[in-house]
Write a protein that holds these residues in place. Structure first.
Motif, PDB file in Angstrom:
ATOM      1  N   PRO A 164      59.038  70.143 -13.622  1.00  0.00           N
ATOM      2  CA  PRO A 164      58.354  70.185 -12.403  1.00  0.00           C
ATOM      3  C   PRO A 164      58.501  68.871 -11.548  1.00  0.00           C
ATOM      4  O   PRO A 164      58.917  67.801 -12.328  1.00  0.00           O
ATOM      5  N   PHE A 165      58.434  69.004 -10.325  1.00  0.00           N
ATOM      6  CA  PHE A 165      58.841  67.650  -9.647  1.00  0.00           C
ATOM      7  C   PHE A 165      57.545  66.637  -9.461  1.00  0.00           C
ATOM      8  O   PHE A 165      57.671  65.629  -8.953  1.00  0.00           O
ATOM      9  N   ALA A 166      56.302  67.536  -9.473  1.00  0.00           N
ATOM     10  CA  ALA A 166      54.894  66.795  -9.102  1.00  0.00           C
ATOM     11  C   ALA A 166      53.948  67.294 -10.078  1.00  0.00           C
ATOM     12  O   ALA A 166      54.039  68.295 -10.609  1.00  0.00           O
ATOM     13  N   LEU A 167      53.171  66.338 -10.331  1.00  0.00           N
ATOM     14  CA  LEU A 167      51.952  66.636 -11.172  1.00  0.00           C
ATOM     15  C   LEU A 167      50.652  66.381 -10.182  1.00  0.00           C
ATOM     16  O   LEU A 167      50.567  65.430  -9.439  1.00  0.00           O
ATOM     17  N   VAL A 168      49.973  67.266 -10.474  1.00  0.00           N
ATOM     18  CA  VAL A 168      48.623  67.248  -9.506  1.00  0.00           C
ATOM     19  C   VAL A 168      47.481  67.518 -10.472  1.00  0.00           C
ATOM     20  O   VAL A 168      47.215  68.121 -11.447  1.00  0.00           O
ATOM     21  N   VAL A 169      46.644  66.410 -10.424  1.00  0.00           N
ATOM     22  CA  VAL A 169      45.182  66.457 -11.142  1.00  0.00           C
ATOM     23  C   VAL A 169      44.241  66.765 -10.146  1.00  0.00           C
ATOM     24  O   VAL A 169      43.853  66.210  -9.117  1.00  0.00           O
ATOM     25  N   GLY A 170      43.580  68.009 -10.493  1.00  0.00           N
ATOM     26  CA  GLY A 170      42.806  68.361  -9.569  1.00  0.00           C
ATOM     27  C   GLY A 170      41.437  68.986 -10.126  1.00  0.00           C
ATOM     28  O   GLY A 170      41.263  69.048 -11.258  1.00  0.00           O
ATOM     29  N   CYS A 171      40.662  69.553  -9.266  1.00  0.00           N
ATOM     30  CA  CYS A 171      39.379  69.912  -9.456  1.00  0.00           C
ATOM     31  C   CYS A 171      39.668  71.413  -9.891  1.00  0.00           C
ATOM     32  O   CYS A 171      40.522  72.235  -9.641  1.00  0.00           O
ATOM     33  N   ALA A 172      38.721  71.945 -10.988  1.00  0.00           N
ATOM     34  CA  ALA A 172      38.883  73.076 -11.654  1.00  0.00           C
ATOM     35  C   ALA A 172      38.009  74.350 -10.590  1.00  0.00           C
ATOM     36  O   ALA A 172      38.281  75.593 -11.022  1.00  0.00           O
TER      37      ALA A 172
ATOM     38  N   TRP B 182      56.007  64.229  -1.953  1.00  0.00           N
ATOM     39  CA  TRP B 182      54.965  64.513  -1.156  1.00  0.00           C
ATOM     40  C   TRP B 182      55.319  64.967   0.270  1.00  0.00           C
ATOM     41  O   TRP B 182      54.332  65.896   0.423  1.00  0.00           O
ATOM     42  N   ASP B 183      56.551  64.806   0.757  1.00  0.00           N
ATOM     43  CA  ASP B 183      56.543  65.627   1.768  1.00  0.00           C
ATOM     44  C   ASP B 183      56.951  66.938   1.594  1.00  0.00           C
ATOM     45  O   ASP B 183      56.381  67.881   2.434  1.00  0.00           O
ATOM     46  N   ARG B 184      57.576  67.557   0.331  1.00  0.00           N
ATOM     47  CA  ARG B 184      57.546  68.731   0.076  1.00  0.00           C
ATOM     48  C   ARG B 184      56.089  69.452   0.046  1.00  0.00           C
ATOM     49  O   ARG B 184      55.938  70.522   0.168  1.00  0.00           O
ATOM     50  N   LEU B 185      55.183  68.524  -0.468  1.00  0.00           N
ATOM     51  CA  LEU B 185      53.930  69.221  -0.707  1.00  0.00           C
ATOM     52  C   LEU B 185      53.261  69.553   0.456  1.00  0.00           C
ATOM     53  O   LEU B 185      52.639  70.437   0.665  1.00  0.00           O
ATOM     54  N   LEU B 186      53.461  68.534   1.414  1.00  0.00           N
ATOM     55  CA  LEU B 186      52.803  68.680   2.757  1.00  0.00           C
ATOM     56  C   LEU B 186      53.522  69.760   3.765  1.00  0.00           C
ATOM     57  O   LEU B 186      52.653  70.619   4.326  1.00  0.00           O
ATOM     58  N   GLU B 187      54.627  69.890   3.352  1.00  0.00           N
ATOM     59  CA  GLU B 187      55.393  70.860   4.098  1.00  0.00           C
ATOM     60  C   GLU B 187      54.745  72.373   3.527  1.00  0.00           C
ATOM     61  O   GLU B 187      54.611  73.198   4.467  1.00  0.00           O
ATOM     62  N   GLY B 188      54.717  72.360   2.109  1.00  0.00           N
ATOM     63  CA  GLY B 188      54.077  73.568   1.710  1.00  0.00           C
ATOM     64  C   GLY B 188      52.636  73.939   2.146  1.00  0.00           C
ATOM     65  O   GLY B 188      52.348  75.149   2.275  1.00  0.00           O
ATOM     66  N   ASN B 189      52.105  72.963   2.086  1.00  0.00           N
ATOM     67  CA  ASN B 189      50.520  72.936   2.554  1.00  0.00           C
ATOM     68  C   ASN B 189      50.476  73.594   3.990  1.00  0.00           C
ATOM     69  O   ASN B 189      49.723  74.270   4.510  1.00  0.00           O
TER      70      ASN B 189
END
Length: 207
Positions: A44-52, A9-16
């Motif tokens: 992959p290190f993370a799974l994102v379930v998101g909107c299309a 999650w830290d990796r994703l927040l830093e990327g954001n």
């Protein structure tokens, strides 16, 4: 290949943050060399379930490269059997360490479901199926104190995470054992920022 040891999650927040500040670095991990490295396998290190929604591409807004994220996208991040199968593949077979349910402001699917609740405005065709899947979350959000569209959308992300755990023993066991971190989040279309959403004692908070 370099492996980042920070929590997912830290990796994703830093990327954001890089994405927001227009200093993305992932371009080098989307080229021919990375493609060749991934031609036989993926991790992959993370799974994102998101909107299309076309404005919410997870790899870009989290500034990640090829092979970093396993992404499942449906309108309003509704959950059906194909979604569950994809999620279980990422968790059970690929061993991702994080699942993020990523909603966003101004979601048309959530708006359609809210219209069903407020005005009995039932969409036509298979859009109706999407709206009807989200309608229980709108009702639950109202019970939990949500008043605005943003609050309803944020709680819908939380409830989707709940639903994944309820429907999938693979996901529930992975989270329960600590092997899988789980986060509900919202993306702001105007700022580009992703914030984690938490619900405690029916008080909605974004952190």
């Amino acid at each position: 290949m370099f492996t980042d040891q920070r929590p997912a999650w830290d990796r994703l927040l830093e990327g954001n943050r890089r994405w927001i500040e227009d200093r993305s670095t992932a371009a080098g991990d989307r080229g021919a060399s990375r493609r060749a490295q991934l031609s036989q396998s993926q991790a992959p290190f993370a799974l994102v379930v998101g909107c299309a929604d076309s404005r919410v591409p997870a790899e870009i807004l989290f500034d990640q490269g090829l092979g970093d994220l396993f992404v499942v996208r449906t309108a309003g991040h509704v959950v059906d059997s194909a979604t569950l199968g994809s999620v279980e593949y990422a968790v059970g077979m690929l061993g991702v360490s994080l699942i993020v349910v990523l909603g966003h402001e101004g979601c048309g699917a959530v708006a359609a479901a809210t219209g069903v609740v407020d005005n009995a405005a039932v969409p036509a065709g298979y859009v109706r199926d999407i709206a009807e899947r989200i309608t229980p979350d709108v009702l639950r959000a109202r019970y939990d104190g949500a008043k605005t569209a943003g609050e309803i959308g944020a709680l819908h992300s939380l409830y989707t995470l709940d639903l994944l755990r309820e429907r999938s023993t693979v996901v529930d066991r992975a989270i329960g054992s600590g092997a899988l971190q789980a986060v509900a989040a919202q993306y702001c279309l105007s700022t580009g920022a992703v914030t984690e959403v938490r619900n405690s004692a029916r008080l909605l908070t974004a952190v």
